[in-house]
Every structure is written in structure tokens, then in C-alpha cells.
Design a protein around this motif. Sequence first.
Motif, PDB file in Angstrom:
ATOM      1  N   GLY A 104       3.516   0.951   1.304  1.00 50.23           N
ATOM      2  CA  GLY A 104       3.176   2.798   0.827  1.00 50.23           C
ATOM      3  C   GLY A 104       3.704   3.624   1.377  1.00 50.23           C
ATOM      4  N   THR A 106      -1.630   6.899  -0.751  1.00 51.45           N
ATOM      5  CA  THR A 106      -1.538   4.972  -0.653  1.00 51.45           C
ATOM      6  C   THR A 106      -2.903   4.633  -0.350  1.00 51.45           C
ATOM      7  OG1 THR A 106       0.257   4.880  -1.602  1.00 51.45           O
ATOM      8  CG2 THR A 106      -0.613   3.086  -0.603  1.00 51.45           C
ATOM      9  N   PHE A 134      -3.460  -0.359  -0.736  1.00 58.29           N
ATOM     10  CA  PHE A 134      -1.986  -0.331  -1.599  1.00 58.29           C
ATOM     11  C   PHE A 134      -1.892   1.234  -2.799  1.00 58.29           C
ATOM     12  CE2 PHE A 134      -1.425  -3.540   1.525  1.00 58.29           C
ATOM     13  CZ  PHE A 134      -0.685  -1.955   2.844  1.00 58.29           C
ATOM     14  N   HIS A 159      -1.841   4.080  -5.405  1.00 59.96           N
ATOM     15  CA  HIS A 159      -1.284   4.824  -5.254  1.00 59.96           C
ATOM     16  C   HIS A 159      -2.382   5.413  -6.079  1.00 59.96           C
ATOM     17  CE1 HIS A 159       1.867   7.775  -5.298  1.00 59.96           C
ATOM     18  NE2 HIS A 159       1.679   8.138  -6.668  1.00 59.96           N
TER      19      HIS A 159
END
Length: 200
Positions: free
Chosen positions: A89, A130, A166, A168
Amino acid sequence: MKRLLITAALAWASVTYVSAAAAPVVYNDESAFRAAAGVTTTYGFERHAVAENVDLASPLVAGQLDNHFDLAYTNLNAFQIVDNGAAPGVTEGTHYLFTHSAAGLANYTLTFSNFGGSGASITAFGLAITDFASNLTANDPPVSIAYSADGLSGTLLAVAGGQPDFTHNFVGLIVDGADAFGSITLTLNDNLSGFQDFDE
């Protein structure tokens, strides 16, 4: 407790015009934010003047962060700039801001101010994240990122039921010149995750 990785791209725009106050606009799409904000300044934690991997006092002043902004916190057990290999990330460089939420407290805050090291007021602020809210289950209450900025306040992001690791997210805020702000405080209540990392 699972370690939470948050990568953050900090972006802000200086005041370039003054108009009658309009409602702040919140963005969750980075491309749309950047198109609306125009020219922005972006800062990571690659250049700094602090000891790495050591708990830092609040606030960090602009001179410690390459003269970009002051950064203060509340309700954190740890606050460090860490030099480490890129983690999942992390998209830029090898340094990031590590925070560890205080056990038993629902909220912690990060306050950004003194932009450009000159106390400038700004009209746009953005943060890419993230792995926010990855420890939530369907039974947990929603977690959020709220903001307050010189009399303005609202919610930038609310997540219910969790997100995959992870994921976003982007949060951005744009105001017109009449509502330009000299500081912004983000209040995060994802106390289940414990650890957060902000990058770029």
C-alpha cells in the motif's frame, strides 16, 4: 491486534481568489479533487529533520517537516517517522508517519497548520488512505474521518461493516476563498485498528 497500514498523500492549495462563501465540497475521488483544486503542493515524509523510529512530541513544527506544515496530535500512544522498506500500500519512498492509537479512547486527532511554514491559509486539502477500517466487522459501529477547519466541520469519510485489507480511499475538501482556512483537524475514530501509517 492487527497492524493497520494507512498511506496518505497530503495535498493542499493556496488561496488565489476571494468570493462569497459557498458550501465546502467533499471529494472521495482523487482525480476529481485534483482537477477541481488546480495547482497543489504535495508533501511526503521523505525529507524531515527528526530522529526516525523515536516517539515524537506534539507538535512537529514546519521546520522539522521541510517547512511544509506543523503537525500536532491527540490521543496517540506513539507518533514517529519511520524509515522502512515499502510496505503493501505504500506508494512513495521509504518513510512514513507511524501512529499508534491510545487504547480505550474512541477518537484521535491530527491537526495540520502553518502551511508552507508561513501560516498561509489554504482552500483545498486532500489525503489518500490505504487500509482504513480493515478491522471492522458487520457488528461494529461505523468509523469515520471528520474535519474541522476554522469554523467549518463535517465528515470526509464514513465506513460501515469494514473494508478489505489495503482498500484505497481518498478524502478531500475544497472551499472557496471566503472560507480559506489556516488549520484543519482530522478526527479519526477507527480505534479498533490500533496502528496507522501515513505516507506521502
